[in-house]
Write a protein that holds these residues in place. Sequence first.
Motif, PDB file in Angstrom:
ATOM      1  N   PRO A   1       0.822  -1.219   0.000  1.00  0.00           N
ATOM      2  CA  PRO A   1       0.000   0.000   0.000  1.00  0.00           C
ATOM      3  C   PRO A   1       0.853   1.264   0.000  1.00  0.00           C
ATOM      4  CG  PRO A   1       0.041  -0.995   2.173  1.00  0.00           C
ATOM      5  CD  PRO A   1       0.748  -1.949   1.260  1.00  0.00           C
ATOM      6  N   LYS A   2       0.330   2.285  -0.630  1.00  0.00           N
ATOM      7  CA  LYS A   2       0.984   3.592  -0.620  1.00  0.00           C
ATOM      8  C   LYS A   2       1.098   4.045   0.839  1.00  0.00           C
ATOM      9  CE  LYS A   2       0.413   8.037  -2.801  1.00  0.00           C
ATOM     10  NZ  LYS A   2      -0.579   9.015  -3.137  1.00  0.00           N
ATOM     11  N   GLY A   3       2.219   4.596   1.204  1.00  0.00           N
ATOM     12  CA  GLY A   3       2.339   5.135   2.565  1.00  0.00           C
ATOM     13  C   GLY A   3       3.044   4.201   3.540  1.00  0.00           C
ATOM     14  N   ILE A   4       3.160   2.901   3.206  1.00  0.00           N
ATOM     15  CA  ILE A   4       3.853   1.985   4.132  1.00  0.00           C
ATOM     16  C   ILE A   4       5.356   2.300   4.116  1.00  0.00           C
ATOM     17  CG2 ILE A   4       4.203   0.127   2.431  1.00  0.00           C
ATOM     18  CD1 ILE A   4       3.336  -0.435   6.116  1.00  0.00           C
ATOM     19  N   LYS A   5       5.962   2.279   5.293  1.00  0.00           N
ATOM     20  CA  LYS A   5       7.423   2.487   5.331  1.00  0.00           C
ATOM     21  C   LYS A   5       8.097   1.160   5.004  1.00  0.00           C
ATOM     22  CE  LYS A   5       7.823   6.265   8.639  1.00  0.00           C
ATOM     23  NZ  LYS A   5       6.545   6.354   9.379  1.00  0.00           N
ATOM     24  N   ILE A   6       9.237   1.220   4.334  1.00  0.00           N
ATOM     25  CA  ILE A   6       9.912  -0.021   3.905  1.00  0.00           C
ATOM     26  C   ILE A   6      11.368  -0.016   4.352  1.00  0.00           C
ATOM     27  CG2 ILE A   6      10.698  -1.319   1.871  1.00  0.00           C
ATOM     28  CD1 ILE A   6       8.064  -0.462   0.496  1.00  0.00           C
TER      29      ILE A   6
END
Length: 375
Positions: free
Chosen positions: A335-340
């Motif tokens: 998902p957009k916005g998840i930190k990786i």
Amino acid sequence: MALQAIKYSRGELRILDQTKLPHQEQYDSLRSSNDAWHAIKNMRVRGAPAIAIVAALALAVELEIIQADGKLSEIAEEIKLFVYEKLDYLVTSRPTAVNLADAAGKLKKLVDGAAAGKEATGEKVKDAYILAAEEMLVDDVRDNENIGRHGAEWIIRNCDGGGMKTRILTHCNTGSLATAGYGTALGVIRSLHANGSLELAFCTETRPYNQGSRLTAYELVHDDIPAVLITDSMAAALLQQENIAAVVVGADRVAANGDTANKIGTYALSILARHHGAKFLVAAPRTTIDLGTASGKDIIIEMRPGEEVGRVRGPRDCGGGEVDPDCWETVSIAPKGIKIWNPSFDVTPAELIDGIVTEVGVVEKGSDGSFHLNI
Ligand code: MRU
């Protein structure tokens, strides 16, 4: 025909673009250190030995081109400083693999010697540099063949196969594509296969960059070596159920105490190997041993962009195993916005390593329980 990641003749360097494999075999021409820096950074060429060789040869080509254009300085010291500057720049491309820094250090020393002579000229310094860079290409294949032989002999001697052929698990890509040819850990598998001692090679897909599924699987199919691809998450079940004799991996940097930086996921495999009684071998040329780094905690681990985890890229699937090589797509899988978090490598403690396979033999721990790597 053997796979070749690097094609070189004096004044011309081409690399197989590994971001397009296994679907497209496209060679790109590199004409300068700047070209090489970008090819390394963008993973068009990767693998510790291949990175070092491509960097060194790209600068050799650049020097040839400068001379052909009539722009080569006659002053030895000027060419020396030019080479120093370009090598320093190339070393900044990727930080974890020591082979590039090691090659740069050796080439600088050589150029320094060539520039110091009374009769030194710009051309002589250039020629000395080019010969040394070309030697690296030749030496690497010979070293890998020896690594393969030593590793295979060690496995046959030390793994409990009861006279049976062995099953080996490997990680990432350490083959012809990661080196000048033959490979390190994959060289051990090639050697076992060549002498009839390999039952099956298993390779992990090696998320997030998929060097295992895209590159190692490609090499294994190309060479007709019996092999099975697994996802990284299947390794524990594989070791529990499939009688794996040894896990054999490559290395980007082996610290003086034997702690080893290699592709992310290697550390997990070493724990699994120990738990399940499989041997754990690191296969690498001596140029990967960094006696100047005391232990794994001193190794800089490259962090790569989060998008390598959050997206997958490949050519459009046409069904029936066919793809459209002219239509590449990127698909988002997070998902957009998840930190990786995306470290490219991890460090396997020496304690979990049974042997370090080099071109001059396999180093095991001494009676004091430590590796002695000054070889
Ligand atoms: O990020 P990569 O693909 O350059 O990582 C490669 C590895 O980790 C290899 O195992 C290592 O460089 C040894 S290659 C002979």
